[in-house]
Design a protein around this motif. Structure first.
Motif, short mmCIF file in Angstrom:
data_model
loop_
_atom_site.label_atom_id
_atom_site.label_comp_id
_atom_site.label_asym_id
_atom_site.label_seq_id
_atom_site.Cartn_x
_atom_site.Cartn_y
_atom_site.Cartn_z
N SER A 105 -28.74 -21.03 86.58
CA SER A 105 -29.98 -20.29 86.82
C SER A 105 -29.64 -18.82 87.05
O SER A 105 -28.57 -18.49 87.55
N ASP A 106 -30.59 -17.95 86.71
CA ASP A 106 -30.37 -16.51 86.92
C ASP A 106 -30.74 -16.08 88.34
O ASP A 106 -30.64 -14.90 88.67
N SER A 107 -31.18 -17.02 89.18
CA SER A 107 -31.49 -16.69 90.58
C SER A 107 -31.05 -17.85 91.48
O SER A 107 -30.92 -18.98 91.03
N ASN A 108 -30.83 -17.53 92.75
CA ASN A 108 -30.48 -18.57 93.72
C ASN A 108 -31.64 -19.53 93.87
O ASN A 108 -32.80 -19.11 93.89
N ASP A 109 -31.34 -20.81 93.95
CA ASP A 109 -32.39 -21.81 94.09
C ASP A 109 -31.76 -23.10 94.59
O ASP A 109 -30.59 -23.11 94.98
N GLU A 110 -32.53 -24.17 94.56
CA GLU A 110 -32.02 -25.49 94.94
C GLU A 110 -32.53 -26.51 93.95
O GLU A 110 -33.73 -26.61 93.71
N LEU A 111 -31.60 -27.23 93.34
CA LEU A 111 -31.95 -28.31 92.43
C LEU A 111 -32.26 -29.54 93.27
O LEU A 111 -31.51 -29.87 94.19
N HIS A 112 -33.37 -30.21 92.96
CA HIS A 112 -33.76 -31.39 93.74
C HIS A 112 -34.19 -32.50 92.80
O HIS A 112 -35.00 -32.28 91.90
N LEU A 113 -33.62 -33.69 93.01
CA LEU A 113 -34.00 -34.86 92.23
C LEU A 113 -34.82 -35.78 93.12
O LEU A 113 -34.29 -36.40 94.05
N HIS A 114 -36.12 -35.82 92.86
CA HIS A 114 -37.03 -36.66 93.65
C HIS A 114 -36.72 -38.13 93.42
O HIS A 114 -36.25 -38.52 92.35
N GLY A 115 -36.99 -38.95 94.40
CA GLY A 115 -36.76 -40.39 94.29
C GLY A 115 -35.36 -40.77 94.68
O GLY A 115 -35.14 -41.81 95.28
#
Length: 159
Positions: A105-115
């Motif tokens: 990603s070009d910005s800081n973030d958080e990947l989240h996998l629901h379930g």
């Protein structure tokens, strides 16, 4: 109110106050049954397992199996300016498969996998990798949490 009722109320209040003072935990004194942080840190019975160094994985616990060297499936995405620039919209696999999800990603973030309730912090310009065994069947949303961007759907089919 008659006098006997007042005496009864006063006696009950005195008994309750006495029981409170007698049975309350002393907030200033440490709990004698709980070990202090220093005692836990120095307790030789509480030691990290061999091979468990900071930043390195420890040994595989008994009863579990290590992850295979290569996952059954790898999916990759690139996110720029809040949009998916490349990568699949849907990832389909079977329950029990090993999967690796790679996101840049070009910005800081958080990947989240629901379930599955898995998450991975992402740093701008660096590829983050989330690897796991897909054990639950169903359709699960993969999102960038801070941007509220649905990146893809993970479809796990029963074996």
């Amino acid at each position: 109110m008659n006098r006997s009722a007042l005496v009864f109320i006063a006696l009950g209040a005195a008994i309750l106050a006495g029981l409170f003072l007698l049975l309350r935990p002393d907030s200033g004194a440490p709990d004698a049954t709980a070990p202090s942080v220093a005692a836990v840190a120095q307790d030789p019975a509480i030691t990290p397992p061999p091979g468990a160094l900071p930043g390195e994985p420890g040994p595989v616990p008994p009863g579990s199996e290590p992850l295979p060297a290569e996952p059954a499936m790898t999916a990759e995405w690139v996110v720029r300016q809040g949009r998916r620039e490349s990568g699949p919209a849907v990832v389909v696999l079977k329950a029990g498969d090993e999967v690796e999800l790679r996101v840049t990603s070009d910005s800081n973030d958080e990947l989240h996998l629901h379930g599955y309730d898995l998450s991975l912090p992402l740093r701008a310009g660096q590829t983050g990798s989330l690897r796991f065994r897909a054990q639950h069947s169903g359709r699960f949303e993969l999102e960038l949490h801070h941007r509220h961007l649905e990146l893809a759907a993970l479809e796990v089919r029963p074996q």
